[in-house]
Design an enzyme around this catalytic site. Structure first.
Site, PDB file in Angstrom:
ATOM      1  CD  GLU A 363      -1.712  -0.995  -0.468  1.00  0.00           C
ATOM      2  OE1 GLU A 363      -2.636  -1.521  -0.093  1.00  0.00           O
ATOM      3  OE2 GLU A 363      -1.534  -0.148   0.864  1.00  0.00           O
ATOM      4  CG  HIS A 366      -3.574  -5.588   1.183  1.00  0.00           C
ATOM      5  ND1 HIS A 366      -3.759  -6.319   1.924  1.00  0.00           N
ATOM      6  CD2 HIS A 366      -3.652  -4.133   0.964  1.00  0.00           C
ATOM      7  CE1 HIS A 366      -3.443  -5.130   2.569  1.00  0.00           C
ATOM      8  NE2 HIS A 366      -2.994  -4.184   2.345  1.00  0.00           N
TER       9      HIS A 366
HETATM   10 ZN   LIG Z   1      -2.886  -2.891   4.085  1.00  0.00          ZN
END
Ligand SMILES: [Zn+2]
Ligand SMILES: *[C@@H]1O[C@H](CO)[C@@H](O)[C@H](O)[C@H]1NC(C)=O
Ligand SMILES: *[C@@H]1O[C@H](CO)[C@@H](O)[C@H](O)[C@H]1NC(C)=O
Ligand SMILES: *[C@@H]1O[C@H](CO)[C@@H](O)[C@H](O)[C@H]1NC(C)=O
Ligand SMILES: *[C@@H]1O[C@H](CO)[C@@H](O)[C@H](O)[C@H]1NC(C)=O
Ligand SMILES: [Ca+2]
Length: 534
Positions: A363, A366
């Site tokens: 995450e 990202h």
């Molecule tokens: Zn993802």
């Protein structure tokens, strides 16, 4: 080593804001930032020009900032400073800790610097580190002012470092600032994938080259909880629901109990602590490889290194809006990235994504670009040559990966090639194809150039995993938004040209070509060829 800002020393400090701004004495004249700020401070505090010294200033795209020190007989005060911010030639904020001393020591020292160094070395059990000493004034709590020698002393073995203040008249040791941040966290080391591999108590995992004030100072204030310059980790929807230190000295000693629900207090603390640790660790390593302030990273204070600050990652742990997932919202530079970690209900008790480093790292990445996220987690969790198969999300999903295949150099284990994209329907499926290509690139570079065990803290080596992360970060900066596979491949190969004069070009081409992204690949038709000369 980092130098804490003097602001930490300050006693009383006043701060004013002026909305639309107020004039300064030299308004509408063409004067320097130094002159405008000095004049403003002098009139506000009714002091003469001999009492202020312009220290530094810088401009963002909208505001100019000036820092000014109090001085006497041309000797500046260590702990009396002022800051003035201007917008459109008007003063918008003014803060200061200037003082009206009851007495000031003579500005000619009685004690020489050699004697002061000895006092500092003896008191702090260290050695003078040859950083030039300074002669300064120090405001004492009773508003008297002492003349001091400022000396930096280090003890490499004990990992201590101090800035010592020695009275330049009496020769007495007055005080010292600790330059080495100390902190301890009971977490899952970044090279491990999930809690089944065992939590450990880590001391000082922060990298002061990447986070100069450590992990608990956002440039304005110091915290003793899971908030700092790079991340604010909190429970569910409440940003103030951070985890506090379990004991003094920034110790976060919370041991997850896997037999209990993630919602028991100790497990909630363990999860926030781990999320805080992982996001900071990824920040610190990627910073060393170029994901810095000017490359639009996430930080509250940018320490005048460019980019826009005020955008540390906001990490919601055990977010109750979902289950069996996690997400990261990436707004433009200057706005915080928002991470939401959910609980996973595939097992009893449920499991917490915050205790799975692969999920948190995925995450966090990202913030760099979709499709590269599994590859980043893969990089962090490889710990030796050769590169081994990597499965994402097995912990949260009760032992089964949340991807369709492990990432592997073995085409039986992972047969995905460029043309597989035609069959993919969801962003993570396309991402799987790309992440497997990157896994193969990493493996090829490590096979050819070896593995550095210190790559997470030292970006200077020539080993394959070091080269790989440089090309990864450099490549992301080169490619335009929403790149396709061909653009991404070319960006990595160009990054190698830029940084290493193309030294790894053929290893890279061969690795991409193995996965169908060869020299003549186009329109999702596999091609396994490499350019001539490779
Ligand atoms: Zn993802
Ligand atoms: C004041 O101190 C600075 C060094 O901090 C020095 O360069 C400058 O010459 C001094 N000025 C006067 C008037 O003594
Ligand atoms: C953290 O600091 C605050 C004040 O800054 C203090 O009130 C609180 O007791 C501290 N918490 C712990 C757990 O030490
Ligand atoms: C952490 O807490 C455990 C008890 O839960 C204790 O045994 C251990 O000594 C503590 N470690 C540190 C470094 O404080
Ligand atoms: C590739 O994986 C398959 C299936 O697990 C295995 O049988 C084979 O031995 C592997 N090949 C190599 C070269 O490791
Ligand atoms: Ca930023």
């Amino acid at each position: 080593m980092s130098i804490f800002p003097l602001v930490l020393l300050l006693g009383s400090c006043s701060f004013q804001t002026f909305e639309g701004g107020v004039d300064h004495p030299l308004s509408r004249r063409d004067v320097s930032l130094a002159d405008a700020a000095s004049a403003f401070v002098r009139t506000q505090l009714q002091i003469d020009s001999g009492s202020v010294k312009f220290k530094s200033g810088y401009s963002s795209d909208i505001v100019q900032y000036a820092y000014i020190k109090q001085q006497h007989n041309n000797i500046s005060f260590a702990n009396a400073v002022a800051n003035v911010a201007f917008k459109d030639d008007k003063v918008v904020t003014f803060g200061h800790s200037f003082t009206k001393p009851t007495s000031i020591a003579s500005s000619t020292p009685t004690i020489g610097i050699e004697a002061a160094i000895s006092v500092a070395e003896e008191t702090l059990d260290g050695t003078y580190n040859k950083i030039p000493t300074t002669l300064e004034y120090l405001v004492n709590p009773d508003n008297t002012v002492s003349l001091i020698h400022v000396v930096q002393v280090q003890n490499q073995k004990q990992d201590t470092g101090y800035e010592a203040f020695v009275d330049a008249h009496s020769g007495k040791f007055i005080s010292a600032i600790n330059l080495v941040a100390k902190a301890g966290y009971h977490v899952l080391p970044i090279y491990k994938q999930d809690v089944t591999q065992g939590l450990e108590f880590l001391v000082d995992p922060q990298n002061l080259d990447s986070s100069p004030l450590g992990w608990h100072n956002d440039g304005t204030s110091t915290s003793n909880d899971t908030s700092g310059n790079n991340v604010l980790a909190y429970l569910d929807q409440t940003q103030s629901a951070t985890t506090s230190q379990s004991s003094d000295g920034l110790i976060f000693n919370y041991t997850q109990d896997p037999t209990l629900s993630p919602k028991t207090p100790i497990n909630m603390d363990a999860a926030r602590t781990n999320v805080f640790y992982v996001i900071n660790s990824v920040h610190d390593t990627t910073y060393l490889y170029g994901f810095t302030e000017s490359a639009f990273n996430f930080q509250q204070d940018n320490f005048k290194n460019g980019g826009v600050g005020g955008d540390r990652v906001l990490a919601s742990v055990q977010n109750s809006f979902g289950t069996d997932n996690a997400n990261f919202f990436t707004p433009p530079d200057g706005q915080s990235g928002q991470m939401n970690m959910y609980l996973w209900d595939q097992t009893d008790p449920n499991r917490d994504g915050g205790l799975a480093n692969d999920i948190v790292t995925h995450e966090t990445t990202h913030g760099l670009g979709e499709g590269w996220s599994d590859a980043m987690a893969d990089w962090f969790e490889q710990d030796a040559a050769p590169i081994v198969d990597y499965s994402v999300g097995t912990y949260v999903n009760g032992g089964f990966s949340i991807r369709s295949r492990p990432y592997s150099t073995n085409s039986t284990v992972n047969p995905y090639t460029y043309s597989t994209v035609l069959e993919a329907t969801e962003v993570h499926q396309i991402g799987e194809v790309w992440a497997n290509m990157l896994h193969n690139v990493l493996a090829a570079l490590v096979d050819a150039y070896g593995f550095s065990k210190t790559a997470r803290t030292d970006p200077s080596g020539s080993e394959g995993n070091v080269v790989y992360l440089h090309l990864f970060i450099d490549g992301l900066a080169l490619q335009h938004c929403n790149p396709d596979f061909l653009v991404a491949r070319d960006a990595i190969i160009q990054a190698d040209q830029n940084r290493y004069s193309g030294a790894h070009k053929c290893v890279l081409w061969k690795a991409f070509a193995r996965s169908g992204l060869g020299f003549n690949a186009a329109d999702f038709f596999d091609d396994f060829s490499v350019p001539s000369g490779c």
